[in-house]
Scaffold this motif. Sequence first.
Motif, PDB file in Angstrom:
ATOM      1  N   GLY A  98       0.799  -1.219   0.000  1.00 36.84           N
ATOM      2  CA  GLY A  98       0.000   0.000   0.000  1.00 36.84           C
ATOM      3  C   GLY A  98       0.830   1.267   0.000  1.00 36.84           C
ATOM      4  N   ARG A  99       2.109   1.154   0.285  1.00 43.16           N
ATOM      5  CA  ARG A  99       2.988   2.326   0.261  1.00 43.16           C
ATOM      6  C   ARG A  99       3.604   2.471  -1.125  1.00 43.16           C
ATOM      7  NH1 ARG A  99       6.486   2.309   5.750  1.00 43.16           N
ATOM      8  NH2 ARG A  99       6.914   4.422   4.991  1.00 43.16           N
ATOM      9  N   GLU A 100       4.354   3.551  -1.341  1.00 37.82           N
ATOM     10  CA  GLU A 100       4.955   3.816  -2.646  1.00 37.82           C
ATOM     11  C   GLU A 100       6.465   3.595  -2.582  1.00 37.82           C
ATOM     12  OE1 GLU A 100       3.683   7.771  -3.632  1.00 37.82           O
ATOM     13  OE2 GLU A 100       2.001   6.989  -4.828  1.00 37.82           O
ATOM     14  N   ALA A 193       5.904   3.800  -7.740  1.00 39.65           N
ATOM     15  CA  ALA A 193       4.735   2.943  -7.928  1.00 39.65           C
ATOM     16  C   ALA A 193       4.290   2.385  -6.585  1.00 39.65           C
ATOM     17  CB  ALA A 193       5.050   1.799  -8.898  1.00 39.65           C
ATOM     18  N   ARG A 194       3.009   2.028  -6.504  1.00 38.62           N
ATOM     19  CA  ARG A 194       2.449   1.468  -5.276  1.00 38.62           C
ATOM     20  C   ARG A 194       2.854   0.000  -5.110  1.00 38.62           C
ATOM     21  NH1 ARG A 194      -2.305   1.553  -6.707  1.00 38.62           N
ATOM     22  NH2 ARG A 194      -2.651  -0.677  -6.993  1.00 38.62           N
ATOM     23  N   VAL A 195       3.137  -0.386  -3.877  1.00 37.85           N
ATOM     24  CA  VAL A 195       3.457  -1.786  -3.575  1.00 37.85           C
ATOM     25  C   VAL A 195       2.143  -2.549  -3.442  1.00 37.85           C
ATOM     26  CG1 VAL A 195       4.591  -3.377  -1.982  1.00 37.85           C
ATOM     27  CG2 VAL A 195       5.569  -1.099  -2.372  1.00 37.85           C
ATOM     28  N   ASP A 196       1.896  -3.466  -4.390  1.00 32.35           N
ATOM     29  CA  ASP A 196       0.654  -4.239  -4.369  1.00 32.35           C
ATOM     30  C   ASP A 196       0.750  -5.465  -3.473  1.00 32.35           C
ATOM     31  OD1 ASP A 196      -0.695  -2.524  -6.046  1.00 32.35           O
ATOM     32  OD2 ASP A 196      -0.180  -3.627  -7.876  1.00 32.35           O
ATOM     33  N   LEU A 209       5.224  -4.188  -7.745  1.00 32.50           N
ATOM     34  CA  LEU A 209       4.819  -2.790  -7.881  1.00 32.50           C
ATOM     35  C   LEU A 209       3.788  -2.628  -8.984  1.00 32.50           C
ATOM     36  CD1 LEU A 209       8.319  -1.066  -7.557  1.00 32.50           C
ATOM     37  CD2 LEU A 209       6.745  -1.804  -5.757  1.00 32.50           C
ATOM     38  N   SER A 210       2.792  -1.813  -8.717  1.00 31.79           N
ATOM     39  CA  SER A 210       1.704  -1.583  -9.660  1.00 31.79           C
ATOM     40  C   SER A 210       2.226  -1.001 -10.968  1.00 31.79           C
ATOM     41  CB  SER A 210       0.676  -0.625  -9.035  1.00 31.79           C
ATOM     42  OG  SER A 210      -0.375  -0.361  -9.921  1.00 31.79           O
TER      43      SER A 210
END
Length: 224
Positions: A98-100, A193-196, A209-210
């Motif tokens: 959820g973080r970048e 990018a966001r960590v999925d 990463l998204s």
Amino acid sequence: MSAIAPTSNDNPYAALGLSSNTATTARSNGLGQADFLRLMSEQMKNQDPLKPLDGQQFLAQLAQFSTVQGIEQMNSAMGAVASVMESDQTLRAASLVGREALVEANAFQFSGEGTLRGEVVAEGAGAVQVDILDANGQRVARRTVQASAAGPVAWQWDGRDDAGRPVAAGAYTIKAGSGVGDNAATLPVRMVARVDSVSIEPTGLTLNLSGLGGFALGSVRRIS
């Protein structure tokens, strides 16, 4: 009085019907403490009375076994420590979902909406251009930023071409260069990018990463 069959001290395993090579193989394949003690007992019971086992040789064999056993115990302990550390690292990495993350990358999958952000590593002060290329290598957008000195320079792209029209979803790449024009020197590109999710791979922990794919945890430049 029954005669005692002489046994060569050069092969203490002969009493068990083992050759030297066979005994060596058995020991390397996991000779345990009970097996070792049994071999030593048989060796002492079946030794030649006229040529008894040398006490120093006996002590040397005991010392050798103790050393091997100690190494095996140390390996087991180190394996347990490594397992605990891996579990702890996995739990810590899971908190990153959820973080970048900022990583070095120049290819991405655009969803058709949103803003793309990142950095370009400038070689010095001056203009830096960032080109967005489609899957065919055609430029769809160009953004120019100014670097005040050598180092990271922030850039962003709003998903629109140079005419202000939204571009279609698909695969794109980024090319950055110092100066202005098609002959600008190529510069390293970093993307946010966001960590999925987090994956546990044989090579270590991987952050998914998204729009970018999987990246090793050690390759992440910054988490925000």
